[in-house]
Design a protein around this motif. Structure first.
Motif, PDB file in Angstrom:
ATOM      1  N   VAL A  10      -8.676   1.337  -2.219  1.00 14.61           N
ATOM      2  CA  VAL A  10      -7.675   1.617  -2.435  1.00 14.61           C
ATOM      3  C   VAL A  10      -6.749   0.320  -3.172  1.00 14.61           C
ATOM      4  O   VAL A  10      -6.194  -0.126  -3.615  1.00 14.61           O
ATOM      5  CB  VAL A  10      -7.133   2.677  -3.645  1.00 14.61           C
ATOM      6  N   HIS A  11      -6.385  -0.425  -1.610  1.00 14.34           N
ATOM      7  CA  HIS A  11      -5.200  -0.892  -1.203  1.00 14.34           C
ATOM      8  C   HIS A  11      -5.751  -2.261  -2.381  1.00 14.34           C
ATOM      9  O   HIS A  11      -4.838  -3.308  -2.161  1.00 14.34           O
ATOM     10  CB  HIS A  11      -5.701  -1.503   0.392  1.00 14.34           C
ATOM     11  N   GLY A  12      -6.308  -3.330  -2.596  1.00 15.04           N
ATOM     12  CA  GLY A  12      -7.167  -3.787  -3.047  1.00 15.04           C
ATOM     13  C   GLY A  12      -7.121  -4.132  -5.287  1.00 15.04           C
ATOM     14  O   GLY A  12      -7.213  -4.884  -4.960  1.00 15.04           O
TER      15      GLY A  12
ATOM     16  N   GLY B 209       1.302  -1.260  -4.659  1.00 12.33           N
ATOM     17  CA  GLY B 209       0.856  -1.130  -5.812  1.00 12.33           C
ATOM     18  C   GLY B 209       0.117  -3.301  -5.471  1.00 12.33           C
ATOM     19  O   GLY B 209       0.684  -3.244  -4.744  1.00 12.33           O
ATOM     20  N   ILE B 210      -0.351  -3.572  -6.329  1.00 14.64           N
ATOM     21  CA  ILE B 210      -0.664  -4.813  -6.694  1.00 14.64           C
ATOM     22  C   ILE B 210       0.993  -5.565  -6.975  1.00 14.64           C
ATOM     23  O   ILE B 210       1.722  -4.736  -7.738  1.00 14.64           O
ATOM     24  CB  ILE B 210      -1.328  -5.415  -7.740  1.00 14.64           C
ATOM     25  N   HIS B 211       1.108  -6.697  -6.585  1.00 12.84           N
ATOM     26  CA  HIS B 211       2.559  -7.332  -7.339  1.00 12.84           C
ATOM     27  C   HIS B 211       2.028  -8.387  -7.327  1.00 12.84           C
ATOM     28  O   HIS B 211       1.589  -9.686  -7.114  1.00 12.84           O
ATOM     29  CB  HIS B 211       3.226  -7.838  -6.311  1.00 12.84           C
ATOM     30  N   LEU B 212       1.718  -8.684  -8.613  1.00 16.63           N
ATOM     31  CA  LEU B 212       1.641  -9.136  -9.457  1.00 16.63           C
ATOM     32  C   LEU B 212       2.548 -10.655  -9.828  1.00 16.63           C
ATOM     33  O   LEU B 212       3.888 -11.062  -9.537  1.00 16.63           O
ATOM     34  CB  LEU B 212       1.102  -8.455 -10.831  1.00 16.63           C
TER      35      LEU B 212
ATOM     36  N   PRO C 271       0.415  -1.257  -0.060  1.00 13.86           N
ATOM     37  CA  PRO C 271      -0.298  -0.143  -0.162  1.00 13.86           C
ATOM     38  C   PRO C 271       0.805   1.146   0.011  1.00 13.86           C
ATOM     39  O   PRO C 271       1.718   1.603   0.705  1.00 13.86           O
ATOM     40  CB  PRO C 271      -0.983  -0.024   1.234  1.00 13.86           C
ATOM     41  N   GLU C 272       0.254   2.384  -0.595  1.00  8.46           N
ATOM     42  CA  GLU C 272       0.889   3.671  -0.863  1.00  8.46           C
ATOM     43  C   GLU C 272      -0.043   4.991   0.344  1.00  8.46           C
ATOM     44  O   GLU C 272      -1.038   4.412   0.712  1.00  8.46           O
ATOM     45  CB  GLU C 272       0.663   4.426  -2.391  1.00  8.46           C
ATOM     46  N   ALA C 273       0.734   5.347   0.912  1.00 10.04           N
ATOM     47  CA  ALA C 273       0.042   6.078   1.853  1.00 10.04           C
ATOM     48  C   ALA C 273      -0.391   7.433   0.831  1.00 10.04           C
ATOM     49  O   ALA C 273      -1.387   7.223   1.327  1.00 10.04           O
ATOM     50  CB  ALA C 273       0.972   7.516   2.612  1.00 10.04           C
ATOM     51  N   GLN C 274      -0.756   7.796  -0.284  1.00  9.96           N
ATOM     52  CA  GLN C 274      -1.696   7.987  -0.912  1.00  9.96           C
ATOM     53  C   GLN C 274      -2.498   7.532  -1.641  1.00  9.96           C
ATOM     54  O   GLN C 274      -1.586   6.931  -2.445  1.00  9.96           O
ATOM     55  CB  GLN C 274      -0.798   9.535  -1.791  1.00  9.96           C
ATOM     56  N   ALA C 275      -3.718   7.670  -1.555  1.00 15.04           N
ATOM     57  CA  ALA C 275      -4.650   7.154  -2.651  1.00 15.04           C
ATOM     58  C   ALA C 275      -4.893   7.846  -3.883  1.00 15.04           C
ATOM     59  O   ALA C 275      -4.045   8.417  -4.189  1.00 15.04           O
ATOM     60  CB  ALA C 275      -6.315   6.824  -2.061  1.00 15.04           C
TER      61      ALA C 275
ATOM     62  N   LEU D 277     -13.648  11.279 -11.347  1.00 18.67           N
ATOM     63  CA  LEU D 277     -12.325  10.455 -10.704  1.00 18.67           C
ATOM     64  C   LEU D 277     -11.907  11.322  -9.882  1.00 18.67           C
ATOM     65  O   LEU D 277     -10.996  12.245 -11.744  1.00 18.67           O
ATOM     66  CB  LEU D 277     -11.446   9.188 -11.260  1.00 18.67           C
ATOM     67  N   LYS D 278     -11.600  11.756  -9.289  1.00 21.38           N
ATOM     68  CA  LYS D 278     -10.378  13.548  -9.101  1.00 21.38           C
ATOM     69  C   LYS D 278      -9.613  12.765  -9.255  1.00 21.38           C
ATOM     70  O   LYS D 278      -8.373  13.614 -10.194  1.00 21.38           O
ATOM     71  CB  LYS D 278     -11.022  13.932  -7.780  1.00 21.38           C
TER      72      LYS D 278
END
Ligand code: SF4
Length: 90
Positions: A55-57, A84-87, A14-18, A73-74
């Protein structure tokens, strides 16, 4: 194994910012479209009528971005490198 179980096995940093922020005061049709379109089920209409996205998922598929206009979407961007996601493969 159903889709929910498969999505639950994904790994995220996860990132701190969305990286996705819906606009405020969206019309009900747009909110319903976002709730329905997300394959990970991340959009939710809250009790006060606002729209929330977890957003974490995020699968970073871009479906939500493609289905609504730029005002809905702003913010939509990919997470920074290594977040983010680790593929996985296989
Ligand atoms: S990019 Fe895909 S997974 Fe992420 S919130 Fe949008 S529809 Fe859901």
């Amino acid at each position: 194994m159903n889709a929910d179980h498969k999505v639950a096995k994904n790994h995220y940093q996860p990132e701190a910012q969305a990286h996705i922020i819906p606009a405020a005061n969206l019309d009900p049709e747009t909110m319903a479209l976002l709730v329905k379109c997300c394959p990970a089920g991340l959009y939710h209409i809250m009790g006060d009528g606002s729209l929330r996205v977890d957003v974490h998922g995020c699968l970073e598929c871009g479906t939500c971005r493609m289905l609504v206009d730029e005002q809905a979407l702003k913010l939509w961007r990919y997470p920074a490198a290594d977040y983010g996601i680790h593929l996985r493969f296989g």
